[in-house]
Design a protein around this motif. Structure first.
Motif, short mmCIF file in Angstrom:
data_model
loop_
_atom_site.label_atom_id
_atom_site.label_comp_id
_atom_site.label_asym_id
_atom_site.label_seq_id
_atom_site.Cartn_x
_atom_site.Cartn_y
_atom_site.Cartn_z
N ALA A 74 -8.87 1.27 2.48
CA ALA A 74 -8.35 -0.05 2.15
C ALA A 74 -9.17 -1.12 2.86
N HIS A 75 -9.51 -2.15 2.13
CA HIS A 75 -10.17 -3.33 2.70
C HIS A 75 -9.17 -4.47 2.68
N ILE A 76 -8.94 -5.07 3.83
CA ILE A 76 -7.88 -6.06 3.96
C ILE A 76 -8.47 -7.37 4.47
N ASP A 77 -8.47 -8.36 3.61
CA ASP A 77 -8.82 -9.71 3.99
C ASP A 77 -7.66 -10.31 4.77
N ALA A 78 -7.97 -11.14 5.73
CA ALA A 78 -6.92 -11.72 6.57
C ALA A 78 -5.91 -12.52 5.77
N ARG A 79 -6.28 -12.97 4.55
CA ARG A 79 -5.40 -13.84 3.77
C ARG A 79 -4.70 -13.10 2.63
N GLU A 80 -4.96 -11.80 2.45
CA GLU A 80 -4.50 -11.12 1.24
C GLU A 80 -3.90 -9.76 1.57
N PRO A 81 -3.11 -9.20 0.63
CA PRO A 81 -2.72 -7.79 0.76
C PRO A 81 -3.93 -6.89 0.63
N ALA A 82 -3.75 -5.62 0.93
CA ALA A 82 -4.86 -4.67 0.93
C ALA A 82 -5.39 -4.43 -0.47
N ALA A 83 -6.72 -4.31 -0.58
CA ALA A 83 -7.36 -3.75 -1.77
C ALA A 83 -7.71 -2.31 -1.41
N SER A 129 1.35 -2.92 -1.08
CA SER A 129 1.13 -1.52 -1.42
C SER A 129 1.45 -0.63 -0.23
N THR A 130 1.47 0.66 -0.45
CA THR A 130 1.70 1.58 0.66
C THR A 130 0.56 1.53 1.67
N ALA A 131 -0.61 1.04 1.28
CA ALA A 131 -1.70 0.84 2.25
C ALA A 131 -1.32 -0.23 3.26
N ASP A 132 -0.64 -1.29 2.81
CA ASP A 132 -0.24 -2.37 3.72
C ASP A 132 0.76 -1.89 4.77
N LEU A 133 1.51 -0.83 4.46
CA LEU A 133 2.49 -0.33 5.42
C LEU A 133 1.82 0.22 6.68
N MET A 134 0.52 0.56 6.61
CA MET A 134 -0.21 1.08 7.76
C MET A 134 -1.01 0.02 8.50
N ASP A 135 -1.05 -1.20 7.97
CA ASP A 135 -1.86 -2.26 8.54
C ASP A 135 -1.07 -3.02 9.60
N PRO A 136 -1.49 -2.98 10.86
CA PRO A 136 -0.71 -3.65 11.92
C PRO A 136 -0.69 -5.16 11.80
N TYR A 137 -1.63 -5.74 11.02
CA TYR A 137 -1.71 -7.20 10.91
C TYR A 137 -1.50 -7.66 9.47
N THR A 138 -0.75 -6.89 8.69
CA THR A 138 -0.51 -7.26 7.30
C THR A 138 0.16 -8.62 7.17
N ARG A 139 -0.19 -9.35 6.12
CA ARG A 139 0.46 -10.63 5.87
C ARG A 139 1.76 -10.46 5.11
N VAL A 140 2.08 -9.22 4.71
CA VAL A 140 3.34 -8.97 3.98
C VAL A 140 4.12 -7.84 4.66
N PRO A 141 4.56 -8.04 5.91
CA PRO A 141 5.34 -6.99 6.58
C PRO A 141 6.74 -6.87 5.98
N LEU A 142 7.33 -5.70 6.14
CA LEU A 142 8.69 -5.49 5.65
C LEU A 142 9.69 -6.44 6.30
N SER A 143 9.39 -6.87 7.51
CA SER A 143 10.30 -7.77 8.22
C SER A 143 10.48 -9.10 7.51
N HIS A 144 9.56 -9.46 6.59
CA HIS A 144 9.65 -10.73 5.88
C HIS A 144 10.36 -10.62 4.54
N LEU A 145 10.79 -9.41 4.18
CA LEU A 145 11.30 -9.18 2.83
C LEU A 145 12.75 -8.69 2.85
N GLU A 146 13.53 -9.16 1.91
CA GLU A 146 14.87 -8.62 1.68
C GLU A 146 14.84 -7.58 0.56
N GLN A 147 13.89 -7.73 -0.36
CA GLN A 147 13.65 -6.75 -1.40
C GLN A 147 12.14 -6.58 -1.53
#
Length: 244
Positions: A74-83, A129-147
């Motif tokens: 996965a390649h993760i730009d600081a501003r985007e979810p993982a590709a 994506s499930t790749a983002d679940l492994m990224d410690p600096y993801t911009r879309v953490p589960l903590s920010h979501l209700e669904q």
């Protein structure tokens, strides 16, 4: 099977990495491992990352003997979810899944039996994506979501379900106590739980795979944050990954 990922226009910091390893078990019996390397890249908008993960399962899941391998980059730009680009070998059946966020849509390509299908999905259809679940600096953490609408790098499916905060608990690794924050996500496939360190590293999780609940826990305490070392840079490279 070979796959190539060209990382153009990005400075690569080969010496600044975190490596992690999980033991995978079903019903308390170890069935495999998962390895992860995170490399940090200095980008124009912040610290980018490359995640390289290899999952190897060889054991009984219920009454079925399973040989399952996945290589994920996965390649993760600081501003985007993982590709990401995922290659799965499930008892000899090969599946490739590629997912990429763009400003107008998600582009998802699946390849099986030599046939590829590409679908463009509206941005509201997928949160991460499930790749983002492994990224410690993801911009879309589960903590920010209700669904959460999660694109599976393992299957190419998009699954939707509520997110529940499980609060703070403690895990112990060789006498070292680690505080973790937990989140549950319930999809049509079942309930998954993810536990993260204060620095955002995935420490323990339980999820549905191949019709069984897989539990994973780190073999050592999670690393510290990226600020624990300086990030250098050098020229871009092209990488080739292979499933043996």
């Amino acid at each position: 099977m070979l796959m190539s990922l060209a990382l153009a226009g990005i400075a690569q910091a080969t010496d600044q990495t975190h490596t992690m390893s999980w033991l995978l078990s079903v019903g308390g019996k170890q069935v495999g491992t998962r390895e992860l390397t995170i490399r940090y890249l200095e980008g124009d908008a912040g610290t980018n990352r490359i995640l390289e993960s290899y999952t190897d399962i060889n054991g009984a899941l219920g009454p079925v003997q399973v040989r399952y391998r996945q290589r994920l980059t996965a390649h993760i730009d600081a501003r985007e979810p993982a590709a990401f680009h995922s290659v799965v070998d499930d008892n000899g059946t090969m599946l490739e899944v590629q997912g990429r966020w763009t400003p107008s849509s998600w582009v998802v390509t699946t390849t099986t039996s030599g046939r590829s299908r590409t679908t463009e999905m509206p941005l509201p259809r997928i949160d991460l994506s499930t790749a983002d679940l492994m990224d410690p600096y993801t911009r879309v953490p589960l903590s920010h979501l209700e669904q959460a609408r999660i694109l599976s790098a393992e299957t190419g499916e998009v699954l939707v379900g509520p997110v529940e905060q499980l609060g703070v608990s403690q895990l112990t690794f060789g006498g070292q106590v680690v505080q973790v924050s937990g989140y549950a996500w319930t999809s049509p496939q079942g309930r998954s739980e993810f536990f993260y360190s204060p620095d955002g590293f995935l420490v323990q999780y339980r999820t549905q795979l191949l019709g069984s609940e897989i539990e994973a826990i780190l073999t050592a305490p999670p690393p510290g944050g990226v600020d624990d070392f300086p990030v250098g840079s050098r020229g871009p490279t092209v990488e080739e990954l292979e499933i043996n």
